[in-house]
Scaffold this motif. Structure first.
Motif, mmCIF file in Angstrom:
data_model
loop_
_atom_site.group_PDB
_atom_site.id
_atom_site.type_symbol
_atom_site.label_atom_id
_atom_site.label_comp_id
_atom_site.label_asym_id
_atom_site.label_seq_id
_atom_site.Cartn_x
_atom_site.Cartn_y
_atom_site.Cartn_z
ATOM 1 N N MET A 109 0.828 -1.206 0.000
ATOM 2 C CA MET A 109 0.000 0.000 0.000
ATOM 3 C C MET A 109 0.861 1.254 0.000
ATOM 4 O O MET A 109 0.420 2.346 0.227
ATOM 5 N N ASN A 110 2.173 1.095 -0.254
ATOM 6 C CA ASN A 110 3.076 2.224 -0.374
ATOM 7 C C ASN A 110 3.231 2.604 -1.835
ATOM 8 O O ASN A 110 3.056 1.784 -2.726
ATOM 9 N N CYS A 164 -1.510 -6.466 -2.813
ATOM 10 C CA CYS A 164 -0.550 -5.379 -2.982
ATOM 11 C C CYS A 164 -1.217 -4.013 -2.878
ATOM 12 O O CYS A 164 -0.656 -3.071 -2.321
ATOM 13 N N GLU A 165 -2.418 -3.903 -3.405
ATOM 14 C CA GLU A 165 -3.113 -2.609 -3.441
ATOM 15 C C GLU A 165 -3.787 -2.265 -2.119
ATOM 16 O O GLU A 165 -4.224 -1.130 -1.929
ATOM 17 N N ASN A 166 -3.840 -3.239 -1.196
ATOM 18 C CA ASN A 166 -4.568 -2.995 0.055
ATOM 19 C C ASN A 166 -3.746 -3.229 1.322
ATOM 20 O O ASN A 166 -4.262 -3.073 2.425
ATOM 21 N N GLU A 174 7.811 -13.190 -9.582
ATOM 22 C CA GLU A 174 8.841 -12.641 -10.472
ATOM 23 C C GLU A 174 8.240 -11.643 -11.462
ATOM 24 O O GLU A 174 8.861 -10.618 -11.781
ATOM 25 N N ARG A 175 7.039 -11.925 -11.956
ATOM 26 C CA ARG A 175 6.381 -11.041 -12.921
ATOM 27 C C ARG A 175 6.031 -9.696 -12.316
ATOM 28 O O ARG A 175 6.110 -8.656 -12.976
ATOM 29 N N LEU A 176 5.622 -9.701 -11.039
ATOM 30 C CA LEU A 176 5.026 -8.498 -10.445
ATOM 31 C C LEU A 176 6.008 -7.613 -9.693
ATOM 32 O O LEU A 176 5.630 -6.529 -9.257
ATOM 33 N N GLY A 177 7.251 -8.043 -9.503
ATOM 34 C CA GLY A 177 8.101 -7.173 -8.710
ATOM 35 C C GLY A 177 9.556 -7.559 -8.614
ATOM 36 O O GLY A 177 10.083 -8.354 -9.400
ATOM 37 N N SER A 182 1.543 -3.055 -8.085
ATOM 38 C CA SER A 182 0.297 -3.148 -8.837
ATOM 39 C C SER A 182 -0.446 -1.827 -8.747
ATOM 40 O O SER A 182 -0.657 -1.293 -7.651
ATOM 41 N N SER A 183 -0.830 -1.291 -9.894
ATOM 42 C CA SER A 183 -1.636 -0.056 -9.969
ATOM 43 C C SER A 183 -1.029 1.080 -9.156
ATOM 44 O O SER A 183 -1.728 1.816 -8.444
#
Length: 433
Positions: free
Chosen positions: A1-2, A263-265, A288-291, A313-314
């Motif tokens: 959430m950062n 990730c978003e929350n 691996e895909r997301l970060g 994410s977003s």
């Protein structure tokens, strides 16, 4: 959430600065060092009354608005006098001209060879700098006492103004996790509320087609998921807000959806399972895909495979701890890697968990080259010393052993087998689990 920050070093930068750092053979200490270097505290504070602030992380230094104690006062029940009287001889007789009680000061004038009856905590009258304990005196009459000077010196049994805490000095430092004693200290200073770091939000989920949630029917080969419950308990003890996202099946679509939502929350995500190299472990590939994620093989037992890093994410980011799937390995990995990192993330002044040295009641087999964590039972031996024994079989799936244990036996990387009566180091569960 950062919000992701470009100024923070990535994991490859950090590991590249460490000599002999091999992701396929990290020691416990190397993994801890990497995590400590990578974690950055979250922002955000709130004001709470001191009763609400127990267990929270203090956001700013608290300076004392008053002197503690506010006046010179007596450290015990007795008689207050001037230290100049003590130079007159080995035995003294003093006239008692009044009394000073806690909260009721004596306001009269003290002349030479006079004293005042005083109670513990009472303000020392003007002209008095010494207290003789009541038990060292004999009563001549209601208005006279006698005592032997002996080893009594001027200034004895006196608490000085500001001795505990002087006005303007720091009473509690930023980053302290507030304890019951801290609440009492703040109350003694007249401070009704404090600024604390906001509560950390941690998302948890388990991965695996074989897992079932409570209330579901167990088919052949399926098991109830226990990891989310141990993680919930450990995170709650740590003061985190827990987002339980359930069990996720081993499919790329389901994993991507839940990772992005987490990730978003949340500020951090803890997963169990899916970080090995099995064909069905889609979790690893999705991380691996997301970060910015590293996958480690740590020289420890239990808890060898682990993932750590950050996913995005977003426009939001969250730290991620990918723990092994076995129940005991989850708990051990949490305490040795995630716990201190989460405290650092919440802005706490972190320190390694304290280990104490005790004698082993039994032999323990151990080969050098990895850290081994065994479940133990600490008890008083017949000789009056503390001793520790293992709970028996140390399989990483035997959760019952963690329930029976009251400590973990920590056998360091280079240590070999342990003989009875050898000293070992233990980590107590009390206040931890």
């Amino acid at each position: 959430m950062n919000t992701p920050s470009a100024s923070v070093m990535n994991l490859q930068d950090i590991t590249g600065c460490m000599s002999d750092c091999d992701p396929e053979a990290l020691t416990v200490e190397q993994a801890q060092d990497i995590i400590r270097e990578y974690i950055q505290p979250v922002c955000g504070t709130e004001k709470l009354t001191i009763r609400q602030a127990l267990g929270r992380v203090l956001a700013v230094d608290i300076t004392s608005p008053i002197n503690v104690p506010a006046h010179d006062n007596s450290a015990m029940d007795g008689y207050a006098l001037s230290g100049e009287n003590l130079s007159g001889g080995q035995e003294l007789s003093l006239k008692v001209i009044g009394a000073a009680l806690a909260g009721i000061a004596f306001t009269g004038t003290i002349e030479p060879h006079q004293c005042v009856r005083i109670m513990t905590g009472a303000v020392l009258p003007a002209g008095c700098d010494t207290v003789i304990p009541q038990e060292f005196t004999s009563k001549v009459s209601d208005s006279e006492i006698r005592f032997s000077v002996g080893n009594l010196r001027a200034g004895d049994n006196r608490r000085l103004k500001g001795e505990d805490l002087a006005m303007g000095k720091i009473a509690v430092r930023k980053g302290k996790i507030l304890t019951p004693a801290d609440l009492g200290l703040l109350a003694s200073l007249g401070i009704p509320e404090v600024s604390v770091q906001r509560r950390l939000r941690v998302a948890i989920f388990s991965t695996g087609n074989e897992l079932r949630s409570l209330g579901e029917v167990l088919e052949a080969g399926s098991v109830y998921d226990s990891n989310r419950y141990t993680l919930y308990g450990m995170l709650t003890r740590l003061g985190c807000e827990v987002l339980d996202m359930g069990v996720v099946q081993d499919s790329p679509e389901a994993l991507e959806a839940i990772m992005r939502s987490a990730c978003e929350n949340a500020d951090a995500i803890i997963t169990s399972g899916g970080v090995s190299v099995g064909d069905a472990d889609h979790t690893r590939r999705m991380m691996e895909r997301l970060g910015d994620i590293s996958f480690w093989s740590i020289a420890m037992r239990p808890g060898r495979p682990m993932a750590f890093g950050k996913i995005n994410s977003s426009g939001k980011s969250a730290y991620l701890f990918g723990l092994p799937g076995n129940p005991v390995a989850v708990m051990v990995s949490f305490y040795f890697f995630a716990r201190q990192a989460l405290q650092q993330l919440m802005g706490a002044d972190t320190k390694p968990l304290p280990l104490i040295s005790v004698k082993s009641d039994t032999a323990i087999r151990k080969r050098p080259g990895r850290t081994e964590i065994q479940r133990g039972i600490l008890a008083m031996r017949d000789d009056g010393e503390l001793g520790v024994s293992t709970t028996g079989s140390q399989g990483s799936g035997i959760l019952r052993s963690m329930s029976e244990a009251n400590c973990m036996i920590v056998l360091p990387h280079d240590q070999g087998s342990v003989a009875p009566d050898d000293k070992v180091r233990i980590l107590l569960f009390e206040g931890l689990i």
